[in-house]
Design an enzyme around this catalytic site. Structure first.
Site, PDB file in Angstrom:
ATOM      1  N   ASP A 133      -6.441   0.885   0.834  1.00  0.00           N
ATOM      2  CA  ASP A 133      -6.563   1.140   2.266  1.00  0.00           C
ATOM      3  C   ASP A 133      -7.947   0.685   2.719  1.00  0.00           C
ATOM      4  OD1 ASP A 133      -8.283   3.034   1.283  1.00  0.00           O
ATOM      5  OD2 ASP A 133      -7.321   4.753   2.253  1.00  0.00           O
ATOM      6  N   LYS A 151       0.833  -1.198   0.000  1.00  0.00           N
ATOM      7  CA  LYS A 151       0.000   0.000   0.000  1.00  0.00           C
ATOM      8  C   LYS A 151       0.868   1.249   0.000  1.00  0.00           C
ATOM      9  CE  LYS A 151      -1.682   2.289   3.426  1.00  0.00           C
ATOM     10  NZ  LYS A 151      -2.352   2.763   4.656  1.00  0.00           N
TER      11      LYS A 151
END
Length: 346
Positions: free
Chosen positions: A231, A213
């Site tokens: 997320d 991420k």
């Protein structure tokens, strides 16, 4: 001579009278027996009839109970628990068309979508993204000005006293673990990459505290390399939109990557995250104020009344300040306020 014939006549009379009496007695006995039989039959019939009435009463009671249960079931059926509407079966091709239309609608809704972390170079973005774990971008943006004023480069940060670094990043929470990650990645950048943030996913994920991420955030926004940032907001909306059923971030990323062209990945991430923070909240989505509601299979999970839903909108859509202290020029909302200075002890 005259007395002899009278005796037999008297005897005959007596015998006849006796016979009549006997017959009458016999008839009475027969009548009595017949009466007894009739009484017995009536009693038996009455006895047989009496139990037959009780089950009938019981049957009626059972019917009433069953009727009550049926009424209760009907009442329950009329007032079901509030659920999200069932999703209609959809072909893969139809889902892809709908997904791409959602992306176009979001692009019109958020033409100003951007990363909501303040940064001026790849190192600042990398550090800010690591700090954003388990906290808001606003809190990170309020914290990093002091941090970057003290240690603007990986070399400066790697040389920081751990306790001093902990104190600087304390407002972001989990400051001890984050301090360890920042010291480790700064030292790795200094020793292995010449003090520069690498522009490859394979290299970024080797740094302490950096996963896919964080790497995709840095690559997409500091190097222009397309990436999907999964997320909590992106994962939630991808499932609500029916793009994936996966919970694992890497699986969500892979599923979504198959739907959209690579050139869209970075901006798609910003648009979806923007929408998740402003409209499609985790606990109570503002369904009634959502411009893409007709395209959403999860419509109805949140507030559908337009006026009530409007009150749930956040940031610029709700007339509130954004998360960046220095937002892009085209951002239509207000900048976030800086962190209030600590109150001096009296």
């Amino acid at each position: 001579m005259n007395e002899t014939p009278e005796k037999p006549a008297a005897a005959t009379k007596a015998a006849a009278k006796k016979a009549v009496t006997k017959k009458a007695t016999a008839q009475k006995a027969v009548a009595k027996q017949a009466t007894a039989k009739t009484t017995t039959k009536q009693a038996t019939a009455a006895a047989e009839a009496a139990p037959a009435k009780k089950p009938a009463a019981k049957k009626t009671a059972v019917k009433k109970t069953a009727a009550k249960k049926t009424t209760a079931k009907t009442a329950t059926a009329k007032a079901p628990a509030k659920k999200a509407p069932a999703r209609k079966p959809e072909s893969r091709a139809a889902m892809v068309r709908r997904a791409r239309r959602i992306n176009r609608e979001l692009a019109e809704l958020y033409p100003y979508a951007h990363p909501e972390l303040d940064f001026t170079n790849p190192f600042e973005l990398l550090v800010a993204t690591v700090l954003s774990a388990q906290t808001t971008d606003l809190r990170v943006n309020q914290t990093t000005p002091r941090l970057f004023a003290v240690c603007p480069t990986p070399e400066d940060m790697a040389a920081m006293d751990p306790e001093r670094l902990e104190e600087l990043i304390r407002p972001t929470g989990f400051f001890r673990a984050k301090t360890k990650s920042l010291l480790g990645l700064s030292a790795a950048l200094r020793d292995r990459f010449g003090g520069e943030v690498p522009g490859r996913l394979e290299d970024l994920v080797t740094l302490p505290g950096v996963g896919r991420k964080t790497a995709n955030v840095v690559l997409g926004n500091a190097f222009g390399v397309p990436g999907i940032t999964v997320d909590t907001h992106f994962g939630r909306l991808a499932r609500r939109f029916g793009w994936t059923t996966a919970e694992d971030a890497e699986k969500v990323e892979a599923d979504v990557a198959e739907i959209f062209p690579k050139s869209e990945w970075t901006m798609l991430s910003h648009r979806v995250v923007f929408h998740g923070r402003r409209v499609c909240h985790s606990r109570k989505p503002a369904c009634g104020a959502c411009p893409i509601a007709p395209l959403c299979p999860a419509y109805g999970e949140g507030e559908t009344d337009p006026e009530k839903a409007k009150k749930l909108l956040k940031y610029e859509l709700g007339g509130q300040p954004g998360q960046r202290l220095k937002p892009p020029a085209d951002y239509p909302g207000q900048p976030a306020p800086p962190m209030a200075p600590p109150v001096a002890a009296s």
